[in-house]
Design an enzyme around this catalytic site. Sequence first.
Site, PDB file in Angstrom:
ATOM      1  N   ASP B  96       0.817  -1.068  -0.096  1.00 35.12           N
ATOM      2  CA  ASP B  96       0.084   0.004   0.090  1.00 35.12           C
ATOM      3  C   ASP B  96       0.999   1.286   0.081  1.00 35.12           C
ATOM      4  O   ASP B  96       2.060   1.114  -0.085  1.00 35.12           O
ATOM      5  CB  ASP B  96      -0.909  -0.026   1.270  1.00 35.12           C
ATOM      6  CG  ASP B  96      -0.179   0.115   2.437  1.00 35.12           C
ATOM      7  OD1 ASP B  96       1.011   0.335   2.513  1.00 35.12           O
ATOM      8  OD2 ASP B  96      -0.870   0.020   3.641  1.00 35.12           O
ATOM      9  N   GLY B 220     -11.650   3.911   0.318  1.00 32.32           N
ATOM     10  CA  GLY B 220     -12.677   4.667   0.838  1.00 32.32           C
ATOM     11  C   GLY B 220     -13.926   3.984   1.169  1.00 32.32           C
ATOM     12  O   GLY B 220     -15.014   4.445   1.724  1.00 32.32           O
ATOM     13  N   ASP B 270      -7.680  -7.765   0.427  1.00 34.25           N
ATOM     14  CA  ASP B 270      -6.934  -8.041   1.491  1.00 34.25           C
ATOM     15  C   ASP B 270      -7.510  -7.335   2.621  1.00 34.25           C
ATOM     16  O   ASP B 270      -8.582  -6.552   2.704  1.00 34.25           O
ATOM     17  CB  ASP B 270      -5.614  -6.964   1.264  1.00 34.25           C
ATOM     18  CG  ASP B 270      -5.743  -5.675   1.748  1.00 34.25           C
ATOM     19  OD1 ASP B 270      -6.679  -4.875   1.095  1.00 34.25           O
ATOM     20  OD2 ASP B 270      -5.516  -5.155   2.881  1.00 34.25           O
ATOM     21  N   CYS B 308     -12.372 -29.191   6.856  1.00 35.46           N
ATOM     22  CA  CYS B 308     -11.018 -28.422   6.621  1.00 35.46           C
ATOM     23  C   CYS B 308      -9.936 -29.533   6.643  1.00 35.46           C
ATOM     24  O   CYS B 308      -9.842 -30.541   7.625  1.00 35.46           O
ATOM     25  CB  CYS B 308     -10.768 -27.363   7.617  1.00 35.46           C
ATOM     26  SG  CYS B 308      -9.348 -26.316   7.630  1.00 35.46           S
ATOM     27  N   CYS B 310      -6.571 -28.370   6.773  1.00 36.31           N
ATOM     28  CA  CYS B 310      -5.684 -27.407   6.945  1.00 36.31           C
ATOM     29  C   CYS B 310      -4.718 -28.397   7.985  1.00 36.31           C
ATOM     30  O   CYS B 310      -4.958 -29.336   8.614  1.00 36.31           O
ATOM     31  CB  CYS B 310      -5.942 -26.157   7.537  1.00 36.31           C
ATOM     32  SG  CYS B 310      -6.280 -26.115   9.399  1.00 36.31           S
ATOM     33  N   CYS B 313      -6.209 -28.549  11.594  1.00 37.61           N
ATOM     34  CA  CYS B 313      -7.391 -29.435  11.596  1.00 37.61           C
ATOM     35  C   CYS B 313      -6.947 -31.016  11.401  1.00 37.61           C
ATOM     36  O   CYS B 313      -7.643 -31.738  11.888  1.00 37.61           O
ATOM     37  CB  CYS B 313      -8.507 -28.997  10.671  1.00 37.61           C
ATOM     38  SG  CYS B 313      -9.415 -27.603  11.171  1.00 37.61           S
ATOM     39  N   HIS B 339      -5.049 -21.766  10.345  1.00 43.85           N
ATOM     40  CA  HIS B 339      -6.264 -22.099   9.941  1.00 43.85           C
ATOM     41  C   HIS B 339      -7.240 -21.272   9.270  1.00 43.85           C
ATOM     42  O   HIS B 339      -7.825 -21.300   8.255  1.00 43.85           O
ATOM     43  CB  HIS B 339      -7.138 -22.494  11.143  1.00 43.85           C
ATOM     44  CG  HIS B 339      -8.528 -22.999  10.907  1.00 43.85           C
ATOM     45  ND1 HIS B 339      -8.811 -24.315  10.429  1.00 43.85           N
ATOM     46  CD2 HIS B 339      -9.729 -22.126  11.070  1.00 43.85           C
ATOM     47  CE1 HIS B 339     -10.131 -24.109  10.209  1.00 43.85           C
ATOM     48  NE2 HIS B 339     -10.590 -22.923  10.635  1.00 43.85           N
TER      49      HIS B 339
END
Lengths: 381, 381
Positions: B96, B220, B270, B308, B310, B313, B339
């Site tokens: 940014d 904005g 993001d 899940c 991941c 998990c 996760h």
Amino acid sequence: MTMHAVTFELIKKDHKTKARRGRVHTPHGSIDTPVFMPVGTAATVKAMRPEEIKDMGAHIILSNTYHLYLRPGHELIKAAGGLHKFMNWDRAILTDSGGFQVFSLGDMRKITEEGVEFRSHIDGSKHMLTPEKAVTIQNALGSDIMMAFDECAPYPADHNYVKNSLERTSRWLKRCKSAHNNTESQSLFGIMQGGMYRDLRCQSAQEIVNLDLPGYAIGGLSVGEPKELMYEVLDYATDYLPENKPRYLMGVGSPDCLFEGVERGIDMFDCVLPTRIARNGTAMTSRGKIAIKNAIHEKDFDTLDPECDCYTCQNYSKAYLRHLYKSNEILSSMLLTNHNLHFLIKLMEKIRYAIETDHFSAFKKEFMEKYYGNLEEVKCL
Amino acid sequence: MTMHAVTFELIKKDHKTKARRGRVHTPHGSIDTPVFMPVGTAATVKAMRPEEIKDMGAHIILSNTYHLYLRPGHELIKAAGGLHKFMNWDRAILTDSGGFQVFSLGDMRKITEEGVEFRSHIDGSKHMLTPEKAVTIQNALGSDIMMAFDECAPYPADHNYVKNSLERTSRWLKRCKSAHNNTESQSLFGIMQGGMYRDLRCQSAQEIVNLDLPGYAIGGLSVGEPKELMYEVLDYATDYLPENKPRYLMGVGSPDCLFEGVERGIDMFDCVLPTRIARNGTAMTSRGKIAIKNAIHEKDFDTLDPECDCYTCQNYSKAYLRHLYKSNEILSSMLLTNHNLHFLIKLMEKIRYAIETDHFSAFKKEFMEKYYGNLEEVKCL
């Protein structure tokens, strides 16, 4: 002779010193000794995934009975399938007895023959830890090696205090042994006390060795005494223990103390030192300790240790690590912990190799000169 | 037409909504869109190793110019070989401009035509951020996608304030474009402003699109307005932007907002939401959010999310995660962050697949009912 879940194999003795190369067999795998055991106080080695510790070659970790008893509770861990499953660690685990922690509570505990009454450091609630309770908790946790509930006498303490204390510790050890109801898959180690008194170390050793336990720890050292005094006690203390059982020096993990311990016949060590100083921004390297916050590292794009092949040294510069530390980033603790544990685990590998190849003393000299060469003395924690 | 370091490929449009399936090509690899970008504010996605984020399928992360300028400084990162090398991330990075952060400083900043004078939140030191400076910093960092220095008008703000603000933002954008001296390997995105006013959004879009930039953000929004108002603005705002350029909605990351944004033609998102709430003990699951500290999870040995796969998990129970969180263990942040990021990255994969196979609206309905079914409304951060 009693059959134990945990056994010891003596592989080789050093040709010059009392250093030994051995192997401890447990229901969760074998551990080459001498070994350094990372500490996972609350069922986690702080800031580490279990796989990371495995990958660097750790085969055993330590966890703390006092902490797990208070939070989340041993019954919960038992319901979860035991500590191994709860924390996702399928190699060996050693648990202490909680004794050291409750004795450290000072005003918040009271010792009787029955055990120790204490208040929780978390919420002030009142609890009682006895030899039987310490064993019950460790049985629920399911650790491979359980430690006896002992009193770690303070330093300094007079002969009379230490004698009474070690004798109570011996009585408590018998109660621990009687309470242990899972001998097929867990083994109980005894703890020698006796402070800095040779006759008391000898007495304590005789009393605990009589019980024919599968391993023995040397307690009551690294409690504030000068290092030279600790080494002096170790000089004779290991001689009082049987050769065919592993010997564990509790709470010791600085490189100099590891070498001195190994040289005197110690097989197992544990300490929060590498993980704690990592979180405080200190790295252990082949050239000594580095405080990463120091300005000298600000624009240093080299890695922590040119001789290290850990994940951190493969991927990150000192400048980056300093930035993370100064920014209070969690990754700072993750990377420095990884590095420090890797450093100590690889150091023990090198020590084992040195014993195997009969150059332990030469390796010790070479390492010590590089590590402590120009730096302030490192104190045992 | 200008040649840009970053280009966009529109692959498919949804048959019912404005949702698009695309691909952003950067010097550090391609990114399938719609995409959620994890935020690595201070050159680290908090509590994560870069490899973890890669393994779950992230191809781009965001980092913050304001933070890196103040600490460790962009010149240091340039000397380290750029941000990619410094932080060990070889995929794409978006930075940014620092604008949003300095405007958020309130009393500690002053806006002029030249730029914004502000005081550091770290040490109170005085600094000036201008369009030229924001670009110079981002050139030093070497991010693939640089964002223009803009004013994000507060909500609420009157028509006159927002009009003046967006016009200055347009003038600043021209100065950013002129200052950008590394067009071969970095691309500058413009930012549409205009608050909640349709005519001003239109005016802003025209002014920035005239500059033929490789991508455009909608700024904005998600600044405190009701969600319905944000969706209303998005309804028309994307229509003012060219179809052949990626559209980036800044600071948005809750599942409902992601769906609503995609549906209105947004390609990139993001947000600190998944990583921040992870550190506060909240997990995003297919059945909505879970506050891991709640007593209901105390003896729950199931994983966070049955759907899940991941790392967290696969290996840990809710009971263990609750224990870690209550014990303030770093591993709690590590596992929950892993996760949550995995959850959002996989969600975006499913959204892309849904667009490809013409069932985006059906998938949205199915997901939303499961996620928000019986739970309190989740607010955009």
